[in-house]
Design a protein around this motif. Structure first.
Motif, PDB file in Angstrom:
ATOM      1  N   ARG A 179      -7.939  -7.346   1.612  1.00 24.47           N
ATOM      2  CA  ARG A 179      -8.280  -6.209   2.477  1.00 24.47           C
ATOM      3  C   ARG A 179      -9.762  -6.237   2.813  1.00 24.47           C
ATOM      4  NH1 ARG A 179      -5.948  -2.013  -1.550  1.00 24.47           N
ATOM      5  NH2 ARG A 179      -7.328  -0.541  -0.478  1.00 24.47           N
ATOM      6  N   ASP A 223      -6.966  -0.556   4.771  1.00 26.99           N
ATOM      7  CA  ASP A 223      -6.987   0.673   3.973  1.00 26.99           C
ATOM      8  C   ASP A 223      -8.310   0.852   3.220  1.00 26.99           C
ATOM      9  OD1 ASP A 223      -6.097   3.019   2.943  1.00 26.99           O
ATOM     10  OD2 ASP A 223      -4.907   2.124   1.327  1.00 26.99           O
ATOM     11  N   GLN A 259      -2.584  -5.835  -7.124  1.00 29.57           N
ATOM     12  CA  GLN A 259      -3.515  -4.929  -6.464  1.00 29.57           C
ATOM     13  C   GLN A 259      -4.910  -5.538  -6.348  1.00 29.57           C
ATOM     14  OE1 GLN A 259      -3.493  -0.688  -7.253  1.00 29.57           O
ATOM     15  NE2 GLN A 259      -1.623  -0.876  -8.475  1.00 29.57           N
ATOM     16  N   GLU A 293       0.834  -1.203   0.000  1.00 28.17           N
ATOM     17  CA  GLU A 293       0.000   0.000   0.000  1.00 28.17           C
ATOM     18  C   GLU A 293       0.869   1.253   0.000  1.00 28.17           C
ATOM     19  OE1 GLU A 293      -2.475  -0.399   3.399  1.00 28.17           O
ATOM     20  OE2 GLU A 293      -3.585  -2.085   2.569  1.00 28.17           O
TER      21      GLU A 293
END
Length: 1055
Positions: free
Chosen positions: A341, A407, A334, A320
């Motif tokens: 995540r 995040d 990603q 990140e």
């Protein structure tokens, strides 16, 4: 490295059903010629479960009959240790072995070669070798005892944790996968518990994780999960091809579906927990991010232990950081990061720190909310103090770490609870922003308290924003725009850099301090960074808890003054309302919040707020905005620094002229008065725009005038409890209840009215109601009775006239014109009057009588004539008449008083019923009114209307005033040659009779009154003639008597 187990292992249970098969299986030489399909124990299952073409291939049969482990176990064990089996591997995988250095160097004949190939199967590109290794892997993973070294490393832990027995005769052949499952659960449970009753040895921990890594590509290799999720795989992932961890990911995505079995869900959760401890347990994540991890140097920190480098959170944070810095990270990596995540945000139990440190809070407040991230948001809600209890600091830190790892700010979809709650808001308010863009969260914050926001979204958003506000790095846009400024001005360098000297919250404070520096001060933020800092500040201003410094310093004051303010946004408003009462530390930080708001370039130099203030009561303005603008005005009055224009224009003068006020407290009203007193020429001359605008806006709401509001608080609650503050309604209510006000409040209201009469533009209610009329006509009073006049405006003008006539000091024109007459004729009244209370029209009544006596100066006479003409039409404009005749009006003239339009009917009624009036005070006022009407016909509207034509025909050349036109009409009445209008003749005769009665009832009190009566009498000429004749006769008599006296004296002399 984990190798195939080759040491001597005890055979399976003695009561094996087929002794011959067992004996045959124990002989290595039959391993390749003996057929499983020939065994009686397998024949039925083989014909029922396995295709016929596989019967001749033992490996194919092994794959098909994994459930029948009791017979097959010995065969598989011997198969993995058979030198011929290893020779097959060397033949099929010859080129692969040469390419893989580690496998080429392994000792032959002990099964290590096959184990090495299984370890490196991800790097095997040769098709036949890959197929061979895949089949061997499925065989090896069917029993933990076949995995090289596993039993040696975990033997003690298996027994101590009671995960199964390895003793002869006690092994349940149907629980081979359960042993590893038991160890895996114990491993994740150990991370979630503070007290380790049976700690797992480090080498066994590595072995467990390594087994999980090796089984990461094919869910068949995780035997416990495979058997637990067979039905669920068919239900949810039937079309998902096995391999590369695809089935795992599919099952993860359906983990919280209602149809998912609890057994499978538990197995998946265990698998996810292992991934959080070792990212390599996820085949797809390890493969997709392998190159990126090497490029971003995420595994090369020699100071970190291997366990930390393998943690999922460390990998996510490292990658990140690279993304936020703009470094290239592959899209595939990603995508995998996004999945995991989201996984961390959905299930709190995947974070061992949350389970370990937040167990008490979860059990007490968040039980039963396990799915879809609800537990995590429940902890966030407690963490931000939305309930009576708060979370432990360690739990708070764990939550902060989890949010930093997941995040969710970078992509709101990561937070499933937020995504579901805010989906409708995003579709309406933020549809112009690309899906997944970080600006979505900012867009939601901008619409936090708008009509488009829904309650559930509001709660989820504030819960997440609370933790984001405590670490500037969690906002990717802010970090991207400000990382250079932070390094240059705040001496930060790394994304994950934390220290006691520079905690995450301190970085934003540093950026804020540099955001509003002038060019002279230097070291300013870049424009892009300043915009983002201002965006964050606006978001923090929405809720006290979003500003860490504010919440910390004002915790005591929040409990003391704002404990009942539970609605969104009310706490900050409450602190601002009680600014004077706050402790110094809290007051200063609240003041800084307000100062940075008014200094924000989004409101330019105060023009926007000035525009909003001027238009806040327009129909187009919504109620919330009106309330917000009023609150801003209220707060602005507490400190001159909160008014941007005033501050910028007068800052130096305030510091120079009003230092004491600044030191004690920066109250804008006091500063304003101070500057006004010191700079008399400044008000309404050099800079009228700066000092005069606050006054009309203040009169709009009494709360904007502390000097008025404070002494009137008790009166407001007593007399006007249900009246709104806005639109000057409260001030108007106090004016109407003026006689019942307390002394201090009454004094303040009187002063306010005095100022408003001097400058009507400061009368908010008058200017608001008569706004359109002001555009049509300049003078409102002169045009009050015009047909074009708006009824509401006319009513408001009448109210102001009634107020003005209560005291000459409220009429600046009269006060100026009669400045010499008032002390000359009305000094006794002034001696009895107090400074801040109305004279109830006594001075004006005194001047009216002197007007009738024709003793006033011309300027004063003109002003009194206007007052007489107005009060003759509306009795309410005569305070003395209204005060003394209220009861008589109710008794004798109720119908006339009830009329909407007052045209002198009440006064005429009182005159007609003069003989019926019982109260002497009222009778005296009516007689005074008759006396005044003799002086000027315009004072008697009924008579003037009736005789308008006669005045035009017979008295047009007569100058109005001093009773001249009235005398003209009386002479015309007495002249038989002149024919007056019948109505005029009747009214005029009535007036003569009334004056005669008045003369009898109220005779002249002195020679001056007598002279006035004579001069104002209709028979003035006759009386004057008779007086002159009397004087002449007296003179002649005197002459005659004088000569006789002189003659007598001479005769005596001669003697």
């Amino acid at each position: 490295q984990c190798r195939l187990y080759t040491s001597a292992v005890d055979p399976p249970a003695k009561d094996a059903p087929a002794a011959a098969a067992a004996a045959g299986a124990s002989q290595p030489r039959r391993a390749t010629s003996w057929k499983l399909s020939e065994e009686a124990a397998c024949r039925e299952d083989l014909s029922r479960l396995c295709p016929k073409h596989t019967w001749t291939n033992n490996l194919a049969v092994l794959e098909c009959l994994q459930d029948r482990r009791e017979l097959l176990w010995n065969y598989k064990l011997n198969l993995t240790t058979d030198p011929k089996f290893e020779s097959v591997a060397m033949e099929v995988c010859k080129s692969t072995i040469n390419e893989i250095k580690e496998c080429n160097e392994e000792e032959r004949g002990r099964g290590y070669l096959v184990s090495c190939l299984v370890d490196h199967r991800a790097n095997v590109s040769e098709y036949q070798c890959n197929q061979y290794i895949t089949k061997m892997t499925s065989i090896v993973f069917s029993d933990y005892r076949l995995i090289c070294g596993f039993m040696d490393k975990c033997k003690e832990d298996i027994n101590s944790l009671r995960c199964g027995s390895i003793n002869v005769g006690q092994k349940d052949v149907h629980s081979q996968g359960e042993v590893i499952s038991c160890l895996e659960k114990a491993l994740v449970r150990e991370a979630e518990q503070q007290d380790h009753v049976h700690p797992i040895k480090e080498e066994c921990q590595r072995a467990i994780l390594r087994v999980a890594e090796l089984s990461s590509d094919d869910f068949h290799l995780d035997r416990h999960l495979y058997f637990s999720c067979r039905a669920d795989r068919e239900r949810f992932c039937r079309n998902t091809q096995a391999g590369e961890g695809k089935v795992y990911k599919c099952l993860f995505n359906h983990k919280f579906e209602e149809a998912m079995s609890e057994k499978c869900r538990d197995a998946l959760t265990t698998r996810q927990k292992l991934i959080s401890q070792d990212y390599k347990v996820s085949y797809s994540l390890a493969k997709a991010c392998k190159v990126d991890l090497r490029k971003q140097r995420c595994s090369l920190d020699a100071n970190l232990p291997r366990a930390r480098e393998a943690r999922l959170s460390y990998l996510l944070l490292c990658l990140e950081a690279a993304v936020h810095r703009g470094r290239p990270v592959s899209g595939e990596c990603q995508g995998e990061m996004l999945d995991y995540r989201r996984m961390l945000m959905e299930d709190f139990s995947l974070s061992p720190e949350i389970v370990l440190h937040c167990r008490t809070e979860i059990e007490a407040h968040c039980s039963g909310l396990h799915r879809k991230g609800r537990t995590l948001h429940c902890l966030m809600r407690i963490g931000r103090g939305d309930r009576s209890t708060t979370v432990d600091s360690i739990c708070q830190s764990a939550l902060q770490t989890l949010i930093q790892s997941a995040d969710p700010v970078a992509d709101y979809r990561i937070d499933r609870a937020l995504n579901e709650a805010c989906e409708s808001v995003i579709q309406t308010a933020c549809k112009h922003i690309r899906t997944g863009d970080p600006m979505i969260l900012s867009c939601l914050m901008e619409h936090l308290y708008t009509e488009k926001m829904v309650e559930d979204c509001e709660h989820r958003l504030l819960e997440l924003q609370y933790f984001i506000s405590r670490d500037w790095k969690l906002d990717p846009i802010l970090y991207k725009k400000c990382q250079g400024d932070a390094a240059r001005l705040c001496h930060t360098h790394g994304w994950n850099e934390t220290s006691e000297l520079m905690p995450p919250g301190a970085v934003f404070s540093c950026l804020y301090r540099h955001a509003y520096r002038t060019e002279e001060q230097g070291r300013r933020l870049s424009r892009d960074c300043k915009v983002e800092v201002q965006r964050i500040l606006r978001q923090r201003a929405l809720d006290v808890k979003l500003d860490p410094d504010l919440q910390r310093r004002c915790m005591t004051d929040l409990g003391k003054w704002c404990s009942d303010k539970t609605d969104a946004g009310q706490e900050l408003e409450c602190l601002q309302d009680h600014l004077e009462d706050l402790v110094s530390a809290c007051r200063e930080v609240v003041a800084h919040v307000l100062i940075r708001d008014v200094a924000d370039n989004q409101i330019d130099t105060g023009d926007l707020m000035e525009c909003l203030v001027q238009n806040k009561h327009q129909k187009e303005m919504n109620d919330k905005c009106t309330v917000g603008v009023t609150h801003f005005q209220l707060v602005q009055m507490k400190d001159f620094r909160f008014s941007y224009k005033f501050k910028m224009a007068c800052k130096e003068d305030v510091l120079r002229l009003c230092p004491n006020i600044k030191k004690n407290y920066k109250h804008e009203t006091k500063v304003y008065l101070c500057v006004s007193m010191r700079l008399n020429t400044f008000v309404r001359s050099n800079s009228p725009l700066l000092l005069s605008p606050p006054l009309p806006s203040q009169s709009e709401d009494i709360r904007l005038e502390p000097e008025l509001y404070d002494p009137c608080k008790s009166d407001i609650s007593r007399l006007c409890p249900n009246v709104a503050f806005g639109n000057a309604q409260m001030i108007e209510c106090l004016k109407e209840q003026k006689k019942q006000l307390s002394q201090r409040c009454h004094q303040r209201i009187f002063r306010l009215q005095e100022v408003e009469m001097i400058d009507p533009e400061l009368d908010y209610q008058l200017m608001r109601v008569c706004k359109q009329m002001i555009k049509v006509t300049v003078c409102l009073k002169q045009n009050k009775n015009s047909e074009l006049m708006d009824p509401k405006c006319k009513q408001m003008i009448t109210k102001r006239q009634i107020t003005q006539n209560t005291d000459y000091r409220l009429n600046p024109l009269l006060r100026k014109a009669c400045r010499a007459d008032i002390p000359k004729f009305c000094q006794p009244i002034l001696n009895k009057a107090s400074e801040d209370s109305e004279l109830e029209g006594q001075v004006i009544a005194c001047l009216k009588l002197k007007y009738a006596d024709q003793k006033l100066s011309s300027d004063c006479e003109d002003q009194i004539r206007v007052i007489l003409q107005e009060s003759a039409l509306d009795y309410r404009l005569d305070p003395q008449l209204q005060m003394h005749c209220t009861d008589e009006i109710s008794r004798l003239c109720a119908e006339e008083a009830a009329a909407q339009e007052q045209t002198g009917q009440v006064e005429e009624c009182l005159k007609v019923n003069l003989l019926k009036i019982k109260l002497e005070a009222c009778k005296r006022e009516v007689l005074n009114m008759l006396k005044e009407s003799k002086a000027d016909i315009f004072v008697d509207p009924v008579l003037h209307t009736a005789c308008a034509l006669d005045l035009k025909h017979h008295c047009a050349a007569i100058t109005p005033g001093r009773g001249r036109q009235m005398s003209c009409l009386i002479e015309a009445l007495q002249d038989k040659r002149v024919r007056l209008q019948p109505e005029c003749k009747k009214r005029l005769q009535d007036r003569i009779d009334m004056w005669s009665y008045a003369a009898k009832v109220a005779p002249a009190e002195g020679f001056s009154d007598l002279a006035v009566q004579v001069m104002t009498s209709p028979s003035k000429d006759y009386i004057l003639l008779m007086i002159a004749l009397s004087v002449c006769i007296l003179f002649l008599v005197g002459l005659l008597c004088g000569r006789i006296t002189k003659r007598v004296t001479r005769e005596l002399k001669d003697r």
